[in-house]
Design an enzyme around this catalytic site. Structure first.
Site, PDB file in Angstrom:
ATOM      1  N   GLY A  16      -6.576   5.299  17.218  1.00 15.17           N
ATOM      2  CA  GLY A  16      -5.665   4.599  16.313  1.00 15.17           C
ATOM      3  C   GLY A  16      -4.920   5.577  15.429  1.00 15.17           C
ATOM      4  O   GLY A  16      -4.886   6.783  15.709  1.00 15.17           O
ATOM      5  N   ASN A  17      -4.309   5.063  14.379  1.00 11.80           N
ATOM      6  CA  ASN A  17      -3.617   5.915  13.416  1.00 11.80           C
ATOM      7  C   ASN A  17      -3.752   5.312  12.024  1.00 11.80           C
ATOM      8  O   ASN A  17      -4.384   4.268  11.839  1.00 11.80           O
ATOM      9  CB  ASN A  17      -2.147   6.112  13.807  1.00 11.80           C
ATOM     10  CG  ASN A  17      -1.392   4.803  13.921  1.00 11.80           C
ATOM     11  OD1 ASN A  17      -1.305   4.039  12.963  1.00 11.80           O
ATOM     12  ND2 ASN A  17      -0.839   4.529  15.109  1.00 11.80           N
TER      13      ASN A  17
END
Length: 399
Positions: free
Chosen positions: A208-209
């Site tokens: 993810g980020n």
């Protein structure tokens, strides 16, 4: 529609003035800032203290308060208001307003108003039907004021007919619909993407980020405030929408966001893709949790489908497509390349090198570059203010 609006409420001498308490409460509940002017006759039916408590502002009756020495400036009141509502509007006040008489604070503020003025008459049947009253109403309408028609029913005299002031809920709905008619994006569909995507490694782990979704949510709220019917497609986030009219679609992966975007985009007049979509995903996803052992773990990553580029290829004449570029180096060069490659109308560039901007922060510092390479840079602002700047650019292009 009424949130953050400055509303001047005029209350005239009528048995229906008791409804002004409910109307004030509803306006405040809708998020409006309410100031009230009562005629001296109105104070015989409902106390200024009641309306002051509900509006959270002093109620004004006279030009001058001898006890406090305060001058109630009718010009400032008229200029302060985003809209004026006179409810109830008595036959006497209607006659004064129609003929430009100015013998009390309410009529003076009316003559100074630069905003839309709504009036909700309340009187007995014969007074309502009298040619003089109807002539005054026609004059007010011809001067650009907006009539909220009285209802049919039992009146204070015992007669049955027209003359009952519209109910407070009806006034709120009427004014809201009138405001909505004038909004620049009314009747247009808008698509917004927001937040991160999570690409599964196994049932527990993901790639993810740090995107919070704050920028996309602010854009969706602003587009809706401008009258658009907004679909917000968002990745995992704890954010909540304050506007119930926005259609929210929650997704997890880039593939899910792609499918939802492709479905919504064809009918959208505007699409602003602010989501931080993962560029890669694991080639294989384990059905069970991968156990830790002494050896290193290698992941084979494959590219996700580029949502912005996909919609850029599908874009039709008249559609506005906007993308974001978060860069760490060669910012403008990379943003312009993305703008051209993905067939965008403009791109919003922000840099991780700008202190206080970017992911998770409540502020952002952006540069907007359009497809003619016209550039406008903005200082560090709240994301809500940045959303206003972005939507203003959209309005400029649509006009």
């Amino acid at each position: 529609m009424l949130k953050n609006k400055n509303i001047l409420l005029g209350v005239c001498g009528s048995i229906a003035s008791y409804k002004s308490a409910s109307l004030t409460r509803l306006l405040v509940k809708a998020g409006a800032n309410v100031k009230i002017i009562m005629t001296s006759e109105a104070t015989n039916f409902i106390t200024p203290l009641t309306l002051s408590t509900l509006s959270k502002n002093p109620v004004l009756v006279n030009y001058y308060d001898p006890e406090s020495g305060v001058w109630n400036n009718h010009v400032e009141l008229g200029l302060w208001a985003d809209l004026t509502i006179i409810a109830p509007a008595s036959a006497n006040t209607l006659a004064k307003l129609a003929n430009g008489l100015c013998d009390n604070l309410l009529s003076a503020a009316y003559l100074s108003a630069k905003c839309p003025v709504y009036f909700a008459p309340a009187m007995d049947l014969d007074m309502w039907k009298h040619p003089a009253t109807q002539k005054n109403i026609d004059t007010l309408i011809s001067n650009g004021n907006i009539l909220i028609k009285p209802a049919y029913g039992e009146l204070a005299s015992g007669l049955i007919g027209e003359g009952r002031m519209a109910e407070p809920e009806e006034i709120i709905e009427f004014v809201s619909e009138e405001i909505k008619k004038k909004l620049p994006l009314r009747g247009k569909l808008a698509l917004v993407t927001a937040g991160p995507t999570y690409e599964a490694i196994d049932p527990v782990r993901f790639i993810g980020n740090h995107s919070s979704g704050k920028m996309g949510f602010a854009i969706a709220e602003e587009l809706s405030a401008l009258g658009a019917d907004v679909t917000l497609i968002t990745g995992p986030t704890s954010l909540k929408l304050s506007d119930p009219k926005i259609h929210r679609i929650d997704i997890t992966s880039a593939h899910e966001m792609l499918k939802a975007s492709e479905k919504a985009f064809p009918k959208s007049a505007v699409a602003i893709l602010s989501a931080a979509v993962a560029d890669y995903r694991p080639a294989e996803v384990s059905d069970v949790k991968i156990k830790k052992d002494d050896s290193d773990l290698s992941l084979n990553l494959v590219k996700t489908v580029d949502i912005l580029a996909t919609l850029g290829k599908e874009k039709k004449a008249g559609q506005i497509l906007v993308g974001f570029a978060l860069e760490t180096n060669n910012e403008e060069e990379n943003a312009i390349a993305k703008l051209r490659k993905k067939n965008l109308d403009f791109i919003v560039l922000n840099s991780l090198r700008d202190e206080g901007a970017g992911f998770k922060n409540d502020q952002n510092k952006v540069t907007i570059i359009d497809n003619k390479l016209s550039k406008e840079s903005f200082p560090l602002k709240s994301k809500k203010e940045v959303a206003i700047d972005i939507c203003k650019k959209v309005l400029d292009l649509l006009s």
